[in-house]
Design a protein around this motif. Structure first.
Motif, PDB file in Angstrom:
ATOM      1  N   GLY B 159       5.438   5.464  -1.561  1.00  0.00           N
ATOM      2  CA  GLY B 159       6.720   4.761  -1.514  1.00  0.00           C
ATOM      3  C   GLY B 159       6.999   3.914  -0.291  1.00  0.00           C
ATOM      4  O   GLY B 159       8.027   3.249  -0.232  1.00  0.00           O
ATOM      5  N   VAL B 162       4.952  -1.001  -0.743  1.00  0.00           N
ATOM      6  CA  VAL B 162       5.031  -1.307  -2.173  1.00  0.00           C
ATOM      7  C   VAL B 162       4.282  -2.584  -2.557  1.00  0.00           C
ATOM      8  O   VAL B 162       3.962  -2.788  -3.722  1.00  0.00           O
ATOM      9  CB  VAL B 162       6.494  -1.387  -2.668  1.00  0.00           C
ATOM     10  CG1 VAL B 162       7.134  -0.012  -2.591  1.00  0.00           C
ATOM     11  CG2 VAL B 162       7.294  -2.404  -1.871  1.00  0.00           C
ATOM     12  N   ASP B 163       4.028  -3.454  -1.614  1.00  0.00           N
ATOM     13  CA  ASP B 163       3.243  -4.671  -1.883  1.00  0.00           C
ATOM     14  C   ASP B 163       2.106  -4.758  -0.871  1.00  0.00           C
ATOM     15  O   ASP B 163       2.024  -5.713  -0.101  1.00  0.00           O
ATOM     16  CB  ASP B 163       4.137  -5.920  -1.761  1.00  0.00           C
ATOM     17  CG  ASP B 163       5.062  -6.093  -2.945  1.00  0.00           C
ATOM     18  OD1 ASP B 163       4.555  -6.099  -4.079  1.00  0.00           O
ATOM     19  OD2 ASP B 163       6.282  -6.225  -2.740  1.00  0.00           O
ATOM     20  N   GLY B 247       2.237   1.998  -2.828  1.00  0.00           N
ATOM     21  CA  GLY B 247       3.409   2.864  -2.821  1.00  0.00           C
ATOM     22  C   GLY B 247       4.239   2.801  -4.084  1.00  0.00           C
ATOM     23  O   GLY B 247       4.978   3.744  -4.381  1.00  0.00           O
ATOM     24  N   PHE B 248       4.122   1.724  -4.831  1.00  0.00           N
ATOM     25  CA  PHE B 248       4.874   1.631  -6.086  1.00  0.00           C
ATOM     26  C   PHE B 248       4.266   2.557  -7.133  1.00  0.00           C
ATOM     27  O   PHE B 248       4.925   3.444  -7.672  1.00  0.00           O
ATOM     28  CB  PHE B 248       4.904   0.176  -6.601  1.00  0.00           C
ATOM     29  CG  PHE B 248       5.784  -0.001  -7.796  1.00  0.00           C
ATOM     30  CD1 PHE B 248       7.133  -0.260  -7.650  1.00  0.00           C
ATOM     31  CD2 PHE B 248       5.272   0.133  -9.082  1.00  0.00           C
ATOM     32  CE1 PHE B 248       7.956  -0.398  -8.759  1.00  0.00           C
ATOM     33  CE2 PHE B 248       6.088   0.004 -10.191  1.00  0.00           C
ATOM     34  CZ  PHE B 248       7.430  -0.269 -10.039  1.00  0.00           C
ATOM     35  N   THR B 249       2.978   2.358  -7.401  1.00  0.00           N
ATOM     36  CA  THR B 249       2.298   3.187  -8.400  1.00  0.00           C
ATOM     37  C   THR B 249       2.324   4.660  -7.994  1.00  0.00           C
ATOM     38  O   THR B 249       2.564   5.540  -8.833  1.00  0.00           O
ATOM     39  CB  THR B 249       0.837   2.722  -8.558  1.00  0.00           C
ATOM     40  OG1 THR B 249       0.818   1.321  -8.817  1.00  0.00           O
ATOM     41  CG2 THR B 249       0.146   3.451  -9.694  1.00  0.00           C
ATOM     42  N   ASN B 251       4.484   6.292  -6.164  1.00  0.00           N
ATOM     43  CA  ASN B 251       5.814   6.875  -6.318  1.00  0.00           C
ATOM     44  C   ASN B 251       6.122   7.166  -7.787  1.00  0.00           C
ATOM     45  O   ASN B 251       6.641   8.237  -8.132  1.00  0.00           O
ATOM     46  CB  ASN B 251       6.855   5.917  -5.725  1.00  0.00           C
ATOM     47  CG  ASN B 251       8.260   6.498  -5.733  1.00  0.00           C
ATOM     48  OD1 ASN B 251       8.881   6.574  -6.784  1.00  0.00           O
ATOM     49  ND2 ASN B 251       8.733   6.937  -4.573  1.00  0.00           N
ATOM     50  N   VAL B 252       5.797   6.213  -8.656  1.00  0.00           N
ATOM     51  CA  VAL B 252       6.051   6.398 -10.090  1.00  0.00           C
ATOM     52  C   VAL B 252       5.266   7.606 -10.612  1.00  0.00           C
ATOM     53  O   VAL B 252       5.819   8.468 -11.308  1.00  0.00           O
ATOM     54  CB  VAL B 252       5.666   5.113 -10.866  1.00  0.00           C
ATOM     55  CG1 VAL B 252       5.580   5.397 -12.362  1.00  0.00           C
ATOM     56  CG2 VAL B 252       6.672   4.007 -10.600  1.00  0.00           C
TER      57      VAL B 252
END
Lengths: 330, 330
Positions: B159, B162-163, B247-249, B251-252
């Protein structure tokens, strides 16, 4: 009698008949589903595909299969079936590029739908090229269904569009809404955007830009944008009926949850969990994709899904709901 | 006596003492852990944080807390404790920006570590600014631990970044390897890259570019790059001890699996599942982040994690393993 090429049939014509388009030659009795199966798709192919084809045949007496692959694998299916059931098998012997072979069977009207556990990208590209994409669709969406505490959730994309732009995800919101309305009869589907926090401004660049686009987006089937959802909402199922994400995140989450559910148990109240197979939405045909790691029962479930979607003319109904009346080709 | 500013202490000095740096004033007996707690972090704050602080205090007699937040929330903790335990509480009354207040407590040496369930981005930025980032670290990695069939897996980032670019994920591979080696004593950690298929060429742009970088990357602790892993491998735990992703993937997937495990059961053989809290790796201090939706027991587990990491001087040992001897500041 001249057969229409399915990829070029306008969706309204599909919908009028259910199993077959007007003027289409029927192979068996009404309710027959003719599914092209890629015998070489999947990590454990052809063994798991042979197993899956046999399971599917035995479970559904109105199923006809076109087996696309090497002769020995097709022969293994034929040899294991009772003589009376062998007439339900057509073989399309090809040693390589079985994905294109299966897509061609649908494009040429020899099959009503196809199932492959092969390379997703190759399947998406072949389907888009041979069957045609719906207008506006840059990249079709691989659409999965997961069990949740509250029922089922439609998750897209799960592997087709791995570097999508905003417009692609907006299209996927439309596709997912139509899928939920048509296939699950959800009255006014709630469409959520998967991200990492429900406060505005959370997420990566793509997710920060999307809500402004989604909030005003006309959605089919009375659907509405329900806002940001998180990973846990795919398990609980309370926040949205349809969840939109990029194909990378969707695939990772799908495989994680499916593996967890296989080891423990699905959170769903449903006795029958949804199949571990996904529909490719946005092309003019019924294309079902199984995981590369699919086992025989998964292949059988994918074949059953394809047959069910064909019999209900679901893909045409989804196209109809989206008010398409023409098909674009690359 | 002048206190060193922890963010500027070279990691080697940290490691020599365990609980305190040389020359540092000790507040209690050896083994004491002084944790700054953000009373306003989390969707259900301050109630869940008050609950978590009380649970943590009762479970650990050597725990001292610095409560950062409004007076009424701090008073709620004090009122619920036995008089003899109240001396273990310090209050830092601040009505707003409690994240910065908690970070400042660590930066100024008034606390050994901090715990917040507040906005992750704000915590990462405040920690990087006030405690300093390790050399080379563009974006610290929020590092979680998940139960698996085979034991535990370290997942990062969940998290913070994220990019990310390729270089950031390569750094996270180093951080995760050091974490597994130091905190879990994994002899030669296997570091996997999370993607959507194990054949070369799968994944999005970032994931297609990374394997070439990772295969030659020197990793600490005898770690080695173990190749591509998929979502299901985070459940099975057989393919890798450490899994690197954006961090996006991350966290999901983390929130999806944690929610699934809370409803069914974790797949782990461990009786005690790992805490639902993550360590921020790459800053010069012990910073633990809980989910915004954390409940009281999660906050208590986060506080216990922070105390344990401090007592074992884990962050300094990780920095030492990475051979850092200086700290960069923005």
């Amino acid at each position: 009698m001249t057969r229409p090429i399915i990829g070029r049939v306008v969706p309204e014509r599909w919908r009028t008949t259910g199993a077959t388009a007007p003027g289409q030659r029927t192979v068996g009795e009404p309710g027959t589903a003719r599914i092209a199966v890629d015998l070489l798709g999947g990590d454990q192919a052809p063994a798991v595909v042979v197993d899956g084809a046999l399971r599917a045949c035995r479970a559904d007496p109105s199923l006809h299969l076109t087996l696309v692959g090497p002769a020995d694998a097709a022969d293994a299916v034929l040899a294991a079936l009772k003589p009376g059931d062998r007439r339900r098998i057509t073989t399309a012997i090809t040693p390589t590029d079985t994905i294109s072979g299966a897509v061609a069977a649908v494009a040429q009207g020899r099959a009503d739908a196809l199932v492959s556990a092969g390379d997703t990208r190759a399947t998406v590209l072949a389907a888009a090229r041979e069957l045609g994409r719906w207008p506006g669709i840059r990249r079709p969406a691989l659409t999965a269904v997961l069990p949740t505490v509250a029922g089922r959730v439609v998750l897209l994309d799960v592997g087709s569009s791995v570097d999508p732009d905003e417009e692609t995800l907006a299209w996927h919101a439309r596709l997912g809404a139509a899928y939920a309305a048509v296939v699950y009869q959800v009255p006014a589907p709630r469409v959520g955007l998967l991200t990492i926090g429900t406060e505005p401004g959370k997420g990566d660049r793509l997710r920060r830009a999307l809500p402004n686009l989604l909030v005003d987006l006309p959605l089919p089937g009375g659907a509405r944008y329900a806002g940001l959802v998180e990973g846990g909402d795919i398990v609980l199922g309370r926040a949205a009926d349809v969840v939109v994400t990029d194909g990378f995140t969707g695939n990772v989450l799908l495989k994680g949850l499916e593996t967890a559910y296989a080891l423990t148990r699905p959170p769903s109240p449903d006795k029958t969990p949804p199949p571990r197979a996904a529909l490719l939405l946005g092309v003019s045909g019924t294309v079902v994709v199984c995981h590369g790691a699919a086992a025989g029962p998964d292949l059988a479930a994918g074949i059953a899904l394809a047959a069910d979607l064909h019999r209900r003319a679901s893909v045409a109904a989804i196209a109809d709901l989206l008010r398409y009346s023409e098909v674009s080709h690359d």
